[in-house]
Structures are given as structure tokens and as C-alpha cells.
Write a protein that holds these residues in place. Structure first.
Motif, short mmCIF file in Angstrom:
data_model
loop_
_atom_site.label_atom_id
_atom_site.label_comp_id
_atom_site.label_asym_id
_atom_site.label_seq_id
_atom_site.Cartn_x
_atom_site.Cartn_y
_atom_site.Cartn_z
N GLU A 12 23.15 78.68 25.51
CA GLU A 12 22.03 79.09 25.50
C GLU A 12 21.87 79.71 26.96
O GLU A 12 21.02 81.07 26.71
N HIS A 13 22.65 79.34 27.81
CA HIS A 13 22.56 80.09 29.18
C HIS A 13 23.38 81.12 29.40
O HIS A 13 23.27 81.99 30.24
N ALA A 14 24.74 81.21 28.63
CA ALA A 14 25.45 82.18 28.72
C ALA A 14 25.34 83.39 28.71
O ALA A 14 25.18 84.25 29.62
N LEU A 29 24.88 78.35 37.29
CA LEU A 29 25.73 79.00 36.45
C LEU A 29 25.93 80.35 37.21
O LEU A 29 26.90 80.96 37.36
N ILE A 30 24.52 80.89 37.54
CA ILE A 30 24.69 82.11 38.12
C ILE A 30 25.31 82.29 39.48
O ILE A 30 26.17 83.11 39.94
N ARG A 31 24.98 81.09 40.25
CA ARG A 31 25.55 81.11 41.64
C ARG A 31 27.05 81.14 41.51
O ARG A 31 27.70 81.63 42.42
N VAL A 32 27.54 80.14 40.60
CA VAL A 32 29.06 79.94 40.38
C VAL A 32 29.39 81.24 39.89
O VAL A 32 30.82 81.72 40.43
N SER A 72 28.51 84.18 40.26
CA SER A 72 28.42 85.50 41.36
C SER A 72 29.45 85.22 42.26
O SER A 72 30.15 86.26 42.93
N ARG A 73 29.80 83.90 42.58
CA ARG A 73 31.11 83.78 43.63
C ARG A 73 32.31 84.31 42.87
O ARG A 73 33.08 84.87 43.52
N ARG A 74 32.54 83.87 41.53
CA ARG A 74 33.72 84.18 40.83
C ARG A 74 33.78 85.78 40.81
O ARG A 74 34.75 86.35 40.95
N LEU A 75 32.68 86.40 40.61
CA LEU A 75 32.66 87.97 40.30
C LEU A 75 32.92 88.44 41.67
O LEU A 75 33.60 89.52 41.54
N VAL A 82 31.70 85.00 33.96
CA VAL A 82 30.75 83.80 33.40
C VAL A 82 31.29 82.70 32.85
O VAL A 82 31.15 81.42 32.84
N GLN A 83 32.70 83.16 31.97
CA GLN A 83 33.56 82.20 31.30
C GLN A 83 34.00 81.11 32.41
O GLN A 83 34.15 79.89 32.07
N GLU A 84 34.28 81.76 33.71
CA GLU A 84 34.91 80.87 34.69
C GLU A 84 33.79 79.69 34.98
O GLU A 84 34.18 78.56 35.47
#
Length: 423
Positions: free
Chosen positions: A3-5, A50-53, A55-58, A26-28
Motif C-alpha cells: 500500500e505504501h510503496a 519509509l520516506i525517511r529511510v 530518502s537517506r538511501r537515495l 524504495v526497495q532498500e
């Protein structure tokens, strides 16, 4: 997570751009969530987490990309200064970007097949292998197609926003995407279950979003009606062991009457609105099945007429195959088998399991049980869904072990109610 992806992906693309890298991020984040949430508990705001994590990964991915080009320090500094790596302070977290992501995936520079494939990958969460099976192409071909589509979207530089003209131009591709996502959810091409309800629900949710934006568009309403009328049968589709129950044998009292009523209301309204198209015809066929209190009450003559009309509108092998079933129900199994001979011009259909499965069913109805068993086994060998395979093998066993004593005459049409008027 499903739902969130797409919402998280939309938020990242809206803030940073870089569609392909955003999808990787997003997959990460989803992987991190699958590992941490069972251990530490689900956060109070999963989407924000999820957005915060992601974003850091991006940010890490962007910097790594620039490092490979030997410009990490300079480019990263410029990027931060331009706001590429730091989200705007007033960027909302509660905005639902799922629909915008779909329209972005349906970029006009992409072929229709690439639009569908990219959206199935980015929004539907299907693997490349599953998408390849849906398109009946090799996995390597689909991987290349998705990679090219991502590159095209990334190079387009289009922001995550929609204009009226763009929406109208991309709508057909969007509806095709949602239709395929729903079909994959209703009958999964792989996995340990017949269906993937979460995927079907996601397709319905996204169809509702499109319908909310275009409430007067007949085909949008028709597609949503088709999904609801079809999904209404889900509670009665399977046995306790997960094997499918054929439509005539389903307990119709278990069908969702709320979904049937909602789908029928959408269809009635859609039939009065332009433009014409295929989804409303398919929804009308689904409505005829759902309206029949018993299998023998099904108005197969009207279903055959609708499939014939649908076949004139689109040249689709599945539509042609479904029409042969209607032919058999109206004129008998031998007429259906004869109609199957006209499908030899669809080589992709011959490579799948559906053609052999329908032939087996018609042979069984014609009491040619040995031939039916062989076709059931051929269909079982061709399907990629283990639940369908088990069902087909059971049908083959039944044909071999429990032959019926007398011929079955389906030449006469089944009892039917007075014809209902339809547009």
C-alpha cells in the motif's frame, strides 16, 4: 508495504526526481522495514518512516553515482545547494502520489508495452519474471524493456505533476496498466496461491483514484465496474486447500453482494456516458454471470453476443478463447471445439495453458475423456501457477478414473430467463 510503496516512490520522485534511483531506494527501504519492523515494532507513521529511510538511501545512491563519474564532491555540494538532496521544509508527507506515479510511468515517449511493464514494476510490485510471463516474453527481454523505460523517464526530466492534456493522452495506457495489475492479482502467474488479493485490491484502489479524477468518463467507470463485479466472486473461488472452484460450481451465496451492487451501479451509469470501449462490454459480461442466481440461469446467449461484439472491437486471443466457451454453452461442446480451431493464428495463446485447458473442458463435456485427460495434463505442464497445476491434474485423474456412463448432450441451450434489455 504494498500500500505504501507507490506513495513513497511518488514522494521521492516529486522531491528529488531520478525515477530509477528512487525506485531502488524504495526497495532498500522496504527491505529494511521487513527486517526491522518484526523485531522493533511497526512505527506509528509507516509511510513517513519509509520516506525517511528511502530518502537517506537515495542520497547515498546519488552520491555514489557521482563518485563513479569522479565528481562527487563538486556535484554533491551543488546538489545540496539546489535542494536536490534536501527535501523542502514544507513538502507534505500525507500527499498520495500513487496516481501521479502511474501517469509518470505512462510517459508518452514509451511504447504501450513499456508503460504497462514499468508501472507493474514500480507501482504493482511485480517481479520482472512475473511481468515477463504476463507478456509471454523471455525474462531477459522484459528486463531490458523495463531498463529502457526507466532510462526514458529519467531522461525526460518531467516533474511529478499532471496537466489535463497529458492526463487525457495517457489515460488508455493507465487503464491498461490497472487492468493487467488486477488480472495478475485475480489469478497469479506464479507463487503458492491462486490469487494475490493485495494486488487486486491495489488495482481497485488505483482505479477508484482515476474514477475520482474522471467521474464522467465511461471507460474509467467501466473498468472499475469490471474489477468489482469480478472480484465479488473471490470468496467462493477456492477450496480449503486453495485449488480453484469452477464458476458453475461456486456457492453464489458467498459472493460479495456489496461489490456486485456497486459494480452494477457503475456499469449502468457508464453505459450512458461516452466514449465507447471494451471495459464496459467486459463488465456487462461479468454482470450477467453475477446476476444469475444459479449457474443454469446464466444468459449464455447474451454473453455470446457480447463476446462477439467485443471480438469485433479488439483482436485479443483471450477474448476469442472465452467466446469459444460461450459458443459451447449455447450450441454444445462440439461447436466449441470447432471454434477452437479458429484460434491457431494466436501462437502466444498456444504456448500457454489456457487453450489446452479449455479444449480439455470441452472434450470432457463431449465424453471424450481420454483425450480430455491428455489435454488437462498438457495444460498442467504449461501453467506456471502450482495451484492451477494441481487442479488441472486432478481433473485429468477424474477423467481417467471416473468416466461418466452416458453421453452428455449440450446441443440444446440451457434454460434461460426472458432476455434483459441492455445498451
Amino acid at each position: 508495504m504494498r500500500e505504501h510503496a507507490p506513495r513513497v516512490l511518488g514522494a521521492l520522485v516529486r522531491r528529488y526526481g531520478h525515477f530509477d534511483l528512487a525506485e531502488d531506494a524504495v526497495q532498500e527501504a522496504l527491505l529494511a522495514a521487513s527486517q526491522q519492523w518484526p523485531r522493533d515494532g511497526q512505527p506509528s507513521d509507516p509511510k513517513a518512516w519509509l520516506i525517511r529511510v528511502a530518502s537517506r538511501r537515495l542520497t547515498d545512491l546519488l552520491r555514489a553515482e557521482r563518485a563513479r563519474r569522479r565528481r562527487e564532491e563538486t556535484v554533491a555540494a551543488r546538489a545540496v545547494g539546489r535542494g536536490w538532496l534536501a527535501p523542502p521544509a514544507d513538502a507534505p508527507l500525507d500527499q498520495d502520489d500513487s496516481l501521479a506515479v502511474i501517469f509518470l510511468c505512462c510517459h508518452p515517449a514509451l511504447t504501450e508495452a513499456s508503460r504497462v511493464a514499468l508501472t507493474l514494476r514500480a507501482v504493482g510490485g511485480l517481479t520482472t519474471a512475473e511481468i515477463a510471463r504476463a507478456f509471454m516474453v523471455p525474462e531477459s527481454t522484459m528486463a531490458q524493456r523495463i531498463s529502457r523505460a526507466k532510462r526514458t523517464v529519467a531522461e525526460s526530466g518531467l516533474p511529478l505533476r499532471m496537466y489535463a492534456a497529458e492526463l487525457a493522452a495517457r489515460l488508455d495506457g493507465v487503464l491498461a496498466v490497472l487492468y493487467l495489475i488486477f488480472n495478475e492479482g485475480y489469478t497469479a502467474s506464479s507463487g503458492s496461491a491462486l490469487d494475490r488479493p493485495d494486488l487486486a485490491r491495489e488495482a481497485i484502489r488505483l482505479a477508484r483514484l482515476v474514477h475520482r479524477e474522471l467521474p464522467e468518463h465511461g471507460e474509467v467507470a467501466g473498468l472499475l465496474a469490471l474489477m468489482l463485479l469480478t472480484d465479488a466472486r473471490r470468496p467462493a473461488r477456492t477450496n480449503p486447500d486453495g485449488t480453484p472452484i469452477p464458476l458453475p460450481e461456486q456457492d453464489r451465496s458467498r459472493w460479495s453482494q456489496d461489490d456486485i451492487a456497486a459494480g452494477a451501479a457503475l456499469l449502468e451509469a457508464a453505459l450512458r456516458r461516452p466514449p465507447g470501449g471494451t471495459y464496459r462490454l467486459q463488465a456487462a459480461i461479468a454482470a450477467l454471470h453475477d446476476e444469475a442466481a444459479r449457474a443454469e440461469d446464466t444468459d449464455w446467449r447474451q454473453i455470446l453476443a457480447l463476446y462477439t461484439l467485443l471480438g469485433r472491437v479488439i483482436d485479443n486471443p483471450v477474448v476469442a478463447l472465452n467466446r469459444t466457451v460461450a459458443v459451447a454453452m449455447v450450441h454444445g461442446p462440439r461447436a466449441g471445439l470447432a471454434a477452437l480451431e479458429d484460434l491457431t493464428g494466436y501462437p502466444r495463446l498456444a504456448r500457454g495453458h489456457r487453450l489446452a485447458s479449455v479444449r480439455a473442458h470441452l472434450l470432457e463435456q463431449d465424453d471424450r475423456l481420454g483425450e480430455a485427460a491428455a489435454e488437462y495434463r498438457a495444460a498442467a505442464a504449461a501453467t506456471t501457477n502450482p495451484i492451477e497445476r494441481r487442479y488441472l491434474l486432478r481433473r485429468a485423474d477424474r477423467c481417467e478414473e471416473h468416466p461418466r456412463p452416458g453421453p452428455t448432450d449440450l446441443a440444446s441451450p440451457p434454460p434461460r430467463r426472458p432476455p434483459r434489455r441492455r445498451s
